[in-house]
Write a protein that holds these residues in place. Structure first.
Motif, PDB file in Angstrom:
ATOM      1  N   GLY A 258      -7.745   1.972   3.690  1.00  0.00           N
ATOM      2  CA  GLY A 258      -8.055   3.282   4.244  1.00  0.00           C
ATOM      3  C   GLY A 258      -6.869   4.233   4.293  1.00  0.00           C
ATOM      4  O   GLY A 258      -5.824   4.001   3.660  1.00  0.00           O
ATOM      5  N   VAL A 259      -7.028   5.309   5.077  1.00  0.00           N
ATOM      6  CA  VAL A 259      -6.031   6.375   5.173  1.00  0.00           C
ATOM      7  C   VAL A 259      -5.608   6.543   6.629  1.00  0.00           C
ATOM      8  O   VAL A 259      -6.430   6.453   7.548  1.00  0.00           O
ATOM      9  CB  VAL A 259      -6.599   7.699   4.627  1.00  0.00           C
ATOM     10  N   ASP A 260      -4.328   6.788   6.830  1.00  0.00           N
ATOM     11  CA  ASP A 260      -3.800   7.049   8.170  1.00  0.00           C
ATOM     12  C   ASP A 260      -4.277   8.431   8.629  1.00  0.00           C
ATOM     13  O   ASP A 260      -3.963   9.451   7.994  1.00  0.00           O
ATOM     14  CB  ASP A 260      -2.272   6.993   8.147  1.00  0.00           C
ATOM     15  N   GLU A 261      -5.026   8.503   9.728  1.00  0.00           N
ATOM     16  CA  GLU A 261      -5.581   9.767  10.198  1.00  0.00           C
ATOM     17  C   GLU A 261      -4.493  10.745  10.640  1.00  0.00           C
ATOM     18  O   GLU A 261      -4.672  11.966  10.562  1.00  0.00           O
ATOM     19  CB  GLU A 261      -6.547   9.513  11.358  1.00  0.00           C
ATOM     20  N   THR A 262      -3.363  10.246  11.064  1.00  0.00           N
ATOM     21  CA  THR A 262      -2.283  11.120  11.544  1.00  0.00           C
ATOM     22  C   THR A 262      -1.581  11.827  10.394  1.00  0.00           C
ATOM     23  O   THR A 262      -1.352  13.048  10.425  1.00  0.00           O
ATOM     24  CB  THR A 262      -1.255  10.315  12.365  1.00  0.00           C
ATOM     25  N   THR A 263      -1.233  11.069   9.373  1.00  0.00           N
ATOM     26  CA  THR A 263      -0.467  11.627   8.249  1.00  0.00           C
ATOM     27  C   THR A 263      -1.346  12.018   7.081  1.00  0.00           C
ATOM     28  O   THR A 263      -0.926  12.793   6.222  1.00  0.00           O
ATOM     29  CB  THR A 263       0.574  10.603   7.773  1.00  0.00           C
ATOM     30  N   GLY A 264      -2.561  11.464   7.013  1.00  0.00           N
ATOM     31  CA  GLY A 264      -3.425  11.727   5.869  1.00  0.00           C
ATOM     32  C   GLY A 264      -3.033  10.969   4.626  1.00  0.00           C
ATOM     33  O   GLY A 264      -3.561  11.221   3.540  1.00  0.00           O
ATOM     34  N   ARG A 265      -2.106  10.054   4.775  1.00  0.00           N
ATOM     35  CA  ARG A 265      -1.667   9.243   3.641  1.00  0.00           C
ATOM     36  C   ARG A 265      -2.320   7.865   3.679  1.00  0.00           C
ATOM     37  O   ARG A 265      -2.731   7.396   4.734  1.00  0.00           O
ATOM     38  CB  ARG A 265      -0.142   9.082   3.656  1.00  0.00           C
ATOM     39  N   ARG A 266      -2.344   7.235   2.510  1.00  0.00           N
ATOM     40  CA  ARG A 266      -2.902   5.883   2.437  1.00  0.00           C
ATOM     41  C   ARG A 266      -2.068   4.917   3.282  1.00  0.00           C
ATOM     42  O   ARG A 266      -0.836   5.010   3.306  1.00  0.00           O
ATOM     43  CB  ARG A 266      -2.949   5.391   0.990  1.00  0.00           C
ATOM     44  N   VAL A 267      -2.767   3.993   3.933  1.00  0.00           N
ATOM     45  CA  VAL A 267      -2.072   2.986   4.730  1.00  0.00           C
ATOM     46  C   VAL A 267      -1.246   2.064   3.846  1.00  0.00           C
ATOM     47  O   VAL A 267      -0.143   1.638   4.210  1.00  0.00           O
ATOM     48  CB  VAL A 267      -3.093   2.171   5.563  1.00  0.00           C
ATOM     49  N   ASN A 268      -1.763   1.776   2.678  1.00  0.00           N
ATOM     50  CA  ASN A 268      -1.098   0.854   1.746  1.00  0.00           C
ATOM     51  C   ASN A 268      -1.121   1.481   0.358  1.00  0.00           C
ATOM     52  O   ASN A 268      -2.111   2.109  -0.027  1.00  0.00           O
ATOM     53  CB  ASN A 268      -1.804  -0.506   1.748  1.00  0.00           C
ATOM     54  N   ILE A 269      -0.034   1.313  -0.391  1.00  0.00           N
ATOM     55  CA  ILE A 269       0.051   1.914  -1.724  1.00  0.00           C
ATOM     56  C   ILE A 269       0.580   0.879  -2.715  1.00  0.00           C
ATOM     57  O   ILE A 269       1.045  -0.201  -2.341  1.00  0.00           O
ATOM     58  CB  ILE A 269       0.974   3.152  -1.718  1.00  0.00           C
ATOM     59  N   ARG A 270       0.535   1.251  -3.987  1.00  0.00           N
ATOM     60  CA  ARG A 270       1.063   0.378  -5.033  1.00  0.00           C
ATOM     61  C   ARG A 270       2.581   0.277  -4.938  1.00  0.00           C
ATOM     62  O   ARG A 270       3.253   1.188  -4.452  1.00  0.00           O
ATOM     63  CB  ARG A 270       0.673   0.906  -6.421  1.00  0.00           C
ATOM     64  N   ASN A 271       3.091  -0.860  -5.453  1.00  0.00           N
ATOM     65  CA  ASN A 271       4.533  -1.096  -5.395  1.00  0.00           C
ATOM     66  C   ASN A 271       5.004  -1.822  -6.652  1.00  0.00           C
ATOM     67  O   ASN A 271       5.596  -2.905  -6.600  1.00  0.00           O
ATOM     68  CB  ASN A 271       4.896  -1.899  -4.143  1.00  0.00           C
ATOM     69  N   GLY A 272       4.701  -1.243  -7.798  1.00  0.00           N
ATOM     70  CA  GLY A 272       5.173  -1.793  -9.060  1.00  0.00           C
ATOM     71  C   GLY A 272       4.405  -3.025  -9.513  1.00  0.00           C
ATOM     72  O   GLY A 272       3.267  -3.273  -9.092  1.00  0.00           O
ATOM     73  N   HIS A 273       5.064  -3.785 -10.377  1.00  0.00           N
ATOM     74  CA  HIS A 273       4.444  -4.976 -10.962  1.00  0.00           C
ATOM     75  C   HIS A 273       5.417  -6.140 -10.953  1.00  0.00           C
ATOM     76  O   HIS A 273       6.633  -5.949 -10.880  1.00  0.00           O
ATOM     77  CB  HIS A 273       3.985  -4.717 -12.407  1.00  0.00           C
ATOM     78  N   GLY A 274       4.863  -7.328 -11.040  1.00  0.00           N
ATOM     79  CA  GLY A 274       5.640  -8.540 -11.218  1.00  0.00           C
ATOM     80  C   GLY A 274       5.129  -9.287 -12.431  1.00  0.00           C
ATOM     81  O   GLY A 274       3.915  -9.414 -12.627  1.00  0.00           O
ATOM     82  N   ALA A 275       6.028  -9.765 -13.276  1.00  0.00           N
ATOM     83  CA  ALA A 275       5.623 -10.457 -14.501  1.00  0.00           C
ATOM     84  C   ALA A 275       5.447 -11.949 -14.252  1.00  0.00           C
ATOM     85  O   ALA A 275       6.188 -12.552 -13.476  1.00  0.00           O
ATOM     86  CB  ALA A 275       6.655 -10.225 -15.595  1.00  0.00           C
ATOM     87  N   LYS A 276       4.441 -12.543 -14.895  1.00  0.00           N
ATOM     88  CA  LYS A 276       4.242 -13.987 -14.844  1.00  0.00           C
ATOM     89  C   LYS A 276       3.519 -14.429 -16.102  1.00  0.00           C
ATOM     90  O   LYS A 276       2.803 -13.647 -16.732  1.00  0.00           O
ATOM     91  CB  LYS A 276       3.453 -14.401 -13.602  1.00  0.00           C
ATOM     92  N   THR A 277       3.722 -15.656 -16.469  1.00  0.00           N
ATOM     93  CA  THR A 277       3.054 -16.232 -17.638  1.00  0.00           C
ATOM     94  C   THR A 277       1.998 -17.222 -17.167  1.00  0.00           C
ATOM     95  O   THR A 277       2.303 -18.109 -16.360  1.00  0.00           O
ATOM     96  CB  THR A 277       4.060 -16.949 -18.559  1.00  0.00           C
ATOM     97  N   VAL A 278       0.788 -17.068 -17.649  1.00  0.00           N
ATOM     98  CA  VAL A 278      -0.295 -17.984 -17.290  1.00  0.00           C
ATOM     99  C   VAL A 278      -0.786 -18.683 -18.558  1.00  0.00           C
ATOM    100  O   VAL A 278      -0.818 -18.100 -19.638  1.00  0.00           O
ATOM    101  CB  VAL A 278      -1.462 -17.244 -16.611  1.00  0.00           C
ATOM    102  N   GLN A 279      -1.141 -19.938 -18.404  1.00  0.00           N
ATOM    103  CA  GLN A 279      -1.696 -20.705 -19.509  1.00  0.00           C
ATOM    104  C   GLN A 279      -3.203 -20.473 -19.552  1.00  0.00           C
ATOM    105  O   GLN A 279      -3.891 -20.650 -18.561  1.00  0.00           O
ATOM    106  CB  GLN A 279      -1.399 -22.199 -19.324  1.00  0.00           C
ATOM    107  N   THR A 280      -3.702 -20.073 -20.714  1.00  0.00           N
ATOM    108  CA  THR A 280      -5.119 -19.817 -20.895  1.00  0.00           C
ATOM    109  C   THR A 280      -5.629 -20.629 -22.060  1.00  0.00           C
ATOM    110  O   THR A 280      -4.866 -21.335 -22.733  1.00  0.00           O
ATOM    111  CB  THR A 280      -5.383 -18.322 -21.158  1.00  0.00           C
TER     112      THR A 280
END
Length: 289
Positions: free
Chosen positions: A66-88
């Motif tokens: 959701g959004v913070d009613e006081t600031t009008g900003r999102r409570v949580n936002i994106r913060n880049g990426h992390g790389a990983k290798t998965v076996q498929t």
């Protein structure tokens, strides 16, 4: 189209999907890109699908915060990426996993700390079930998927199904089954070394008309009525109080073994076995007729 191995109905691809796949293959050939392997076409498609699914998961997660009613900003936002290798199932795939500022994102498509997707574990179990040793499986995965998998990891994967097997064997069964089929199959089983061994199988038809494998037991020698009496007793102890009809081959003593467990059950000899037995009394030239 049906997938006979997994017993599911597969959706037929549309003409547009087939044309798109053909275009991808032709483009890969023109660019000199292989279909399989770490840098292959399938790995690239898998990476794109996984990353798109992870981004969509994070969007939903951030929206739920959701959004913070006081600031009008999102409570949580994106913060880049992390790389990983998965076996498929198409080999190792290097993906970028999106992160959130609060660190509360727990993806479902590729769970945290997971280095293998479920399909990869299934490939290991399938090879193990076919009698390959842990060393042979490791070498096979290295050749086909270019994936370094240790023998210890393969052992952990195969051991992980033991608890599920025990839970399946001890599950409660229906009280009554109209029809039960019993027979023995010969399969390759590894116990020290790979050898042909009989596997005794009981399949029941429920009152709702659904088929269910009631039990499976790996034997060490020939099939006998005394063995079957023990297996059927085990099913009775799991809750099967009565069976209307038991279908089997003409094994000597089978009728008595069935009556010991379910006295009112009718023993019906398999029609195929009856036909085969009747051929002994006819000339070979009359068999087809």
């Amino acid at each position: 189209m049906a997938d006979k191995k997994n017993g599911v109905q597969l959706r037929q691809p549309t003409a547009a999907e087939v044309e798109f796949a053909q275009q991808l293959v032709e483009r890969a050939k023109a660019d000199g890109v292989s279909l399989v392997g770490p840098g292959g076409l399938l790995a690239g498609i898998t990476r794109t699908v996984l990353e798109s699914a992870l981004d969509a998961e994070l969007d939903v997660h951030l929206g739920e915060a959701g959004v913070d009613e006081t600031t009008g900003r999102r409570v949580n936002i994106r913060n880049g990426h992390g790389a990983k290798t998965v076996q498929t199932e198409v080999g190792p795939v290097r993906i970028q996993v999106p992160r959130d500022r609060a660190g509360s994102f727990t993806p479902q498509i590729v769970p945290k700390h997971a280095r293998r997707l479920d399909g990869f574990n299934e490939a290991i179990l399938s090879l193990y079930a076919k009698g390959l040793t842990t060393g042979e499986i490791s070498a096979h995965l290295a050749d086909v998927y270019d994936a370094e998998v240790s023998r210890e990891l393969i052992s952990r994967v195969t051991d992980s199904v033991l608890d599920e097997m025990d839970a399946w064997r001890q599950r409660p069964l229906d009280r009554v089954y109209p029809v039960v089929f019993i027979d023995a199959l010969v399969m390759k089983i590894r116990q020290g070394q790979v050898a042909n061994r009989p596997v005794y199988v009981v399949v029941g038809i429920s009152l709702d008309g659904e088929r269910d494998v009631l039990g499976m037991w790996a034997g060490t020698g020939g099939e006998g009525a005394k063995q079957w009496a023990g297996y059927l007793t085990e099913l009775r102890n799991c809750g099967v109080e009565d069976v209307f009809m038991v279908c089997s081959d003409g094994l000597k003593g089978m009728t008595d073994a069935i009556e010991q467990v379910w006295p009112l059950a009718v023993h019906q000899q398999c029609v195929v076995h009856l036909v085969r037995a009747s051929l002994r009394y006819t000339n070979r030239k009359d068999w087809p007729r």
